[in-house]
Design a protein around this motif. Sequence first.
Motif, PDB file in Angstrom:
ATOM      1  N   ALA A 337       0.865  -1.177   0.000  1.00 56.73           N
ATOM      2  CA  ALA A 337       0.000   0.000   0.000  1.00 56.73           C
ATOM      3  C   ALA A 337       0.898   1.221   0.000  1.00 56.73           C
ATOM      4  O   ALA A 337       1.887   1.269   0.728  1.00 56.73           O
ATOM      5  CB  ALA A 337      -0.902   0.000   1.230  1.00 56.73           C
ATOM      6  N   ILE A 338       0.552   2.191  -0.857  1.00 62.53           N
ATOM      7  CA  ILE A 338       1.454   3.328  -1.058  1.00 62.53           C
ATOM      8  C   ILE A 338       0.761   4.626  -0.666  1.00 62.53           C
ATOM      9  O   ILE A 338      -0.382   4.869  -1.060  1.00 62.53           O
ATOM     10  CB  ILE A 338       1.884   3.402  -2.536  1.00 62.53           C
ATOM     11  CG1 ILE A 338       2.600   2.112  -2.941  1.00 62.53           C
ATOM     12  CG2 ILE A 338       2.781   4.611  -2.791  1.00 62.53           C
ATOM     13  CD1 ILE A 338       2.726   1.919  -4.427  1.00 62.53           C
ATOM     14  N   PRO A 343       5.967   3.259   0.679  1.00 63.42           N
ATOM     15  CA  PRO A 343       5.162   2.179   1.265  1.00 63.42           C
ATOM     16  C   PRO A 343       4.557   2.627   2.591  1.00 63.42           C
ATOM     17  O   PRO A 343       5.231   3.303   3.383  1.00 63.42           O
ATOM     18  CB  PRO A 343       6.183   1.054   1.497  1.00 63.42           C
ATOM     19  CG  PRO A 343       7.351   1.389   0.643  1.00 63.42           C
ATOM     20  CD  PRO A 343       7.373   2.885   0.526  1.00 63.42           C
ATOM     21  N   SER A 344       3.295   2.282   2.817  1.00 64.46           N
ATOM     22  CA  SER A 344       2.694   2.596   4.117  1.00 64.46           C
ATOM     23  C   SER A 344       2.361   1.320   4.859  1.00 64.46           C
ATOM     24  O   SER A 344       2.359   1.265   6.087  1.00 64.46           O
ATOM     25  CB  SER A 344       1.443   3.437   3.936  1.00 64.46           C
ATOM     26  OG  SER A 344       0.433   2.691   3.307  1.00 64.46           O
ATOM     27  N   ARG A 345       2.083   0.274   4.104  1.00 66.39           N
ATOM     28  CA  ARG A 345       1.743  -0.999   4.710  1.00 66.39           C
ATOM     29  C   ARG A 345       2.058  -2.065   3.678  1.00 66.39           C
ATOM     30  O   ARG A 345       2.023  -1.810   2.474  1.00 66.39           O
ATOM     31  CB  ARG A 345       0.247  -1.007   5.051  1.00 66.39           C
ATOM     32  CG  ARG A 345      -0.144  -1.982   6.140  1.00 66.39           C
ATOM     33  CD  ARG A 345      -1.572  -1.728   6.628  1.00 66.39           C
ATOM     34  NE  ARG A 345      -2.122  -2.917   7.253  1.00 66.39           N
ATOM     35  CZ  ARG A 345      -1.843  -3.300   8.503  1.00 66.39           C
ATOM     36  NH1 ARG A 345      -1.046  -2.555   9.257  1.00 66.39           N
ATOM     37  NH2 ARG A 345      -2.351  -4.399   8.995  1.00 66.39           N
ATOM     38  N   ALA A 355       0.145 -12.556   5.878  1.00 66.11           N
ATOM     39  CA  ALA A 355       0.676 -11.712   6.946  1.00 66.11           C
ATOM     40  C   ALA A 355       0.738 -10.288   6.454  1.00 66.11           C
ATOM     41  O   ALA A 355       0.892 -10.052   5.255  1.00 66.11           O
ATOM     42  CB  ALA A 355       2.074 -12.186   7.355  1.00 66.11           C
ATOM     43  N   GLU A 356       0.613  -9.352   7.373  1.00 61.49           N
ATOM     44  CA  GLU A 356       0.833  -7.984   6.954  1.00 61.49           C
ATOM     45  C   GLU A 356       1.319  -7.126   8.092  1.00 61.49           C
ATOM     46  O   GLU A 356       1.212  -7.487   9.272  1.00 61.49           O
ATOM     47  CB  GLU A 356      -0.397  -7.377   6.285  1.00 61.49           C
ATOM     48  CG  GLU A 356      -1.576  -7.130   7.183  1.00 61.49           C
ATOM     49  CD  GLU A 356      -2.707  -6.499   6.363  1.00 61.49           C
ATOM     50  OE1 GLU A 356      -3.075  -7.080   5.325  1.00 61.49           O
ATOM     51  OE2 GLU A 356      -3.199  -5.425   6.758  1.00 61.49           O
ATOM     52  N   SER A 357       1.864  -5.979   7.696  1.00 63.43           N
ATOM     53  CA  SER A 357       2.501  -5.136   8.698  1.00 63.43           C
ATOM     54  C   SER A 357       2.524  -3.699   8.206  1.00 63.43           C
ATOM     55  O   SER A 357       2.567  -3.455   7.011  1.00 63.43           O
ATOM     56  CB  SER A 357       3.933  -5.633   8.915  1.00 63.43           C
ATOM     57  OG  SER A 357       4.678  -4.641   9.596  1.00 63.43           O
ATOM     58  N   ASN A 358       2.497  -2.764   9.149  1.00 62.07           N
ATOM     59  CA  ASN A 358       2.764  -1.378   8.775  1.00 62.07           C
ATOM     60  C   ASN A 358       4.215  -1.258   8.351  1.00 62.07           C
ATOM     61  O   ASN A 358       5.054  -2.067   8.752  1.00 62.07           O
ATOM     62  CB  ASN A 358       2.500  -0.449   9.965  1.00 62.07           C
ATOM     63  CG  ASN A 358       1.023  -0.132  10.073  1.00 62.07           C
ATOM     64  OD1 ASN A 358       0.303  -0.076   9.068  1.00 62.07           O
ATOM     65  ND2 ASN A 358       0.567   0.069  11.300  1.00 62.07           N
ATOM     66  N   TRP A 359       4.476  -0.262   7.532  1.00 59.33           N
ATOM     67  CA  TRP A 359       5.839  -0.053   7.069  1.00 59.33           C
ATOM     68  C   TRP A 359       6.608   0.717   8.119  1.00 59.33           C
ATOM     69  O   TRP A 359       6.091   1.667   8.696  1.00 59.33           O
ATOM     70  CB  TRP A 359       5.831   0.719   5.763  1.00 59.33           C
ATOM     71  CG  TRP A 359       7.181   0.764   5.115  1.00 59.33           C
ATOM     72  CD1 TRP A 359       8.103   1.743   5.217  1.00 59.33           C
ATOM     73  CD2 TRP A 359       7.731  -0.248   4.292  1.00 59.33           C
ATOM     74  NE1 TRP A 359       9.218   1.415   4.503  1.00 59.33           N
ATOM     75  CE2 TRP A 359       9.019   0.194   3.908  1.00 59.33           C
ATOM     76  CE3 TRP A 359       7.289  -1.488   3.826  1.00 59.33           C
ATOM     77  CZ2 TRP A 359       9.864  -0.550   3.093  1.00 59.33           C
ATOM     78  CZ3 TRP A 359       8.122  -2.225   3.008  1.00 59.33           C
ATOM     79  CH2 TRP A 359       9.397  -1.753   2.652  1.00 59.33           C
ATOM     80  N   SER A 360       7.815   0.284   8.364  1.00 60.34           N
ATOM     81  CA  SER A 360       8.688   1.044   9.256  1.00 60.34           C
ATOM     82  C   SER A 360      10.109   0.733   8.835  1.00 60.34           C
ATOM     83  O   SER A 360      10.348  -0.260   8.140  1.00 60.34           O
ATOM     84  CB  SER A 360       8.480   0.596  10.708  1.00 60.34           C
ATOM     85  OG  SER A 360       8.935  -0.724  10.866  1.00 60.34           O
ATOM     86  N   PRO A 361      11.047   1.549   9.251  1.00 60.95           N
ATOM     87  CA  PRO A 361      12.446   1.260   8.909  1.00 60.95           C
ATOM     88  C   PRO A 361      12.854  -0.130   9.388  1.00 60.95           C
ATOM     89  O   PRO A 361      13.616  -0.829   8.709  1.00 60.95           O
ATOM     90  CB  PRO A 361      13.227   2.348   9.654  1.00 60.95           C
ATOM     91  CG  PRO A 361      12.252   3.470   9.815  1.00 60.95           C
ATOM     92  CD  PRO A 361      10.898   2.819   9.953  1.00 60.95           C
ATOM     93  N   GLU A 362      12.309  -0.533  10.547  1.00 61.30           N
ATOM     94  CA  GLU A 362      12.666  -1.853  11.069  1.00 61.30           C
ATOM     95  C   GLU A 362      12.145  -2.954  10.153  1.00 61.30           C
ATOM     96  O   GLU A 362      12.839  -3.912   9.823  1.00 61.30           O
ATOM     97  CB  GLU A 362      12.087  -2.057  12.477  1.00 61.30           C
ATOM     98  CG  GLU A 362      12.698  -1.157  13.550  1.00 61.30           C
ATOM     99  CD  GLU A 362      12.222   0.288  13.432  1.00 61.30           C
ATOM    100  OE1 GLU A 362      11.041   0.499  13.051  1.00 61.30           O
ATOM    101  OE2 GLU A 362      13.027   1.199  13.700  1.00 61.30           O
TER     102      GLU A 362
END
Length: 877
Positions: A337-338, A343-345, A355-362
């Motif tokens: 998702a952009i 990327p945002s998610r 599986a899914e996740s929010n975007w983060s540097p980690e």
Amino acid sequence: MTDSAKPTLLVVDGHSLAYRAFYALPVENFSTKDGQHTNGIYGFLSMLVNLIKAERPTHMAVAFDTSRVSFRTEQYAEYKANRSETPAEFRGQIPILQDCLAAMSIPVILKEGVEADDILATLATEGAEQGFSVLVCSGDRDTIQLVTDDVTLLYPNVQGVSQLKRYDPAAVREKYGVEPAQYPEIAALVGETSDNLPGVPKVGEKTAVKWLTQWGSLEALLENADKITGVVGGNLREHIEDVRRNRSLNRLLRDVELPLGPADLEVKPIDAVAVRDIFSRLEFRTLLPRVFEATGAAADAAVAEPAREAPAVAEPDAAGVAAWLADASGDVAVTVAIVGGLPSRIGFATHDAAAESNWSPEVAASIAEWFASDAPKVFTDAKPQLKALTRAGLSVGAVAYDASLAGWLMRPSFPDKNLGDLVDRYLGERLPESDPNQLVPETEGATPAQLAWYTLRVSDALREELPARVADVLETIELPTQRALADMELAGVAVSHEKLSAFSSELGARADVVAQEAYATIGREVNLGSPKQLQEVLFDQLELPKTRKTKTGYSTDATALTDLQETNPHPFLEQLSQHREATKLRQIIESLDAAIGEDGRIRTTYVQTGSQTGRLSSTDPNLQNIPIRTDESGRIRAAFEVGEGYETLLTADYSQIEMRIMAHLSGDPGLIEAFNSGEDLHRFVGARVFGVEPTDVTPAMRTKVKAMSYGLVYGLSAFGLSKQLRIEQAEAKQLMTEYFARFGAVRDYLRSSVETARIEGYTETIFGRRRPFPDLTSPNRVLRENAERAALNAPIQGSAADIMKIALFRIHDEFRRAGLASRVLLQIHDELVVEIAPGEWDAASRIVRARMGDAAELSVPLDVQIGRGADWNEAGH
DNA sequence: CTTCAAACGTA
DNA sequence: CGTACGTTTGAAGG
């Protein structure tokens, strides 16, 4: 509602409902690979399945007309005579539809000399007498007369066949104000245009109902016709015979002798094998499970998998995402998702896990390795996602599959390639969508992981359907090209705002001056950009001769103005042309200027699925139509400059690639020799056609054969050639004859290629890209001839597009492998614009020349022209 | 505010 | 009555 104790008889007018479906569903979405149109069949069956599911009939039949001739045409020869012939594309679908119904064990009833509605009337009458609750489904209003307490009419809405309106006696009374049995009396008075039955002029439903209520019956009204006052009264008296005729013709026969009675129409189990067989030939994938469901047939698992539940979506933390990916085996679908280009998610899915996740540097760090690996990744429309991931600092290994590209290759004319359309078409399911019209959506949209899961399943379905050669095109051309395009879009091209705005002001001033002059010439101010106002000036005020007709009047386009200027010179024409030229150029410049980003570069978007031939298209802004033909256009191209940190621009273009492909495909010895001789093509061809030495080919001769050669690729006619060259048609004809006498294999190839397409239903490029042409067999001459020209052109234009794509991604890849910083920026169909990093000219230009030259093995060489300069204008020369 | 037709730019 | 595209504009639909 039907009485549940009674058996339910459903009788359907197959012809009228299929006909409505035919017009309601876009044919381009409902044609098989080999060109069979299926929109009428599909729409009808879809409607029928819904009906069966909703009404659960115990007995049913579908009636068809046999021909247009019936007892009604015997009584009144003009009956339905105004109807244009039913299109052959529709007629051809009827026997197939009847085969489908046979496979579904639904009786098909037809009878010579009566219409389908008479069959419905007979079955409905008999059925009601025998204690059935009867449902009549027809698109003909005359069937309203059948409605009783035991007979309900299901009538399709204006748009198509998906919504049926229920008419019981109360509904008829409410809508028409009379008892159902009396409806034909209204119709007799009003007339029925579609049946070519004129009624009483000025009498509509309102008046008819008023009269019938007043007099009680049509007979009573007609007897008292002399008592009706006013114009309408006179009209009635004058048309009394028409009314009697209408009434006699719109009475449906209720006593037709039929081979089957209501009791014989008991619903029987469908022939699952036959249904599967015929549906697969018609490429109905989504309809199959619906038929099985509605008819309660045992759906064998291989045929109709029930819609699968999406796997539960895990929400791992940053480290968990990497672990999840490490666990995943086989294809992994990815959806990013952009938001704002980043990327945002991100969601992932395999066949049984998601599986899914929010975007983060980690998260980015955790999944970087997997993305860079060659683990098979599946996307829908990967390019924007690749760009977002790249912007976020990830490098992405090869994309294994892209459902958008696959869907496009399957059906290049299918206009929508988003996941929702693909899910609908290939899975027969609906993608959960949030309602964009509501602030707080009632339904949640799908999450990235769910989208990924659908992507995976759609890709599976497409892999099964895509012919092997087309799958090769996807893998060996489109997917590698996609990657190159993503990088080109990210790079953008440097454009000078200063150069553009200076030129824009100049043009603006010039346009104003010319406009003032033009106003002075005609003595008033008009909007010179309005074709409508210009028509007034040219044809009313100045009384110039009428030009080519357009839908809304007469043409004021550039060729029309030039023609007028020749026959009826007038200063306004010249001023208008100049104004057009200046404002058009200015408009182009302004929109380019507005597109320059903060870093001084313009980034276009290449639509990889944007054409039916295999070409790219460019939007927002379109950088594939930057002017080049006029003197001034050089100043626009000069604004496209080499960017900071780079040394120069390189342009590389294929010369006459389409004619070379023509030579290759046709195998014409003369044309092949032309390209191998090193002689200028048009000079060589001109020498042959006009029977002179190459050195004696005059510029006029060269112009003629050049137009001819290029016209061939587009399916040009003698008429078109004469028009373009402004020569007599006879001369154009002569030119064509001479041309083909020398290059006969070209004509043979063009002929046979269209013939092959007619038989196969599609054309194919050298590399196997297909384009369907259902209209090649159309009895409609305009449609057919348009299809023939397009079919002629498609393999040539398409093969050129294939070759350029291959060259493009190979250059892109080789630059990277060689560790060059030079990069491809633009593709304009047969031209590339490359930004060369300092010191890399020799290496980069060598790669460009080599990869463009050997992108395909043809029987003629691929000639590549390379230019160098600090801006596009300079480099282009 | 959306949709259509006309016009015109490229290969 | 020559293929393939995209964009802008004015005008007309809602």
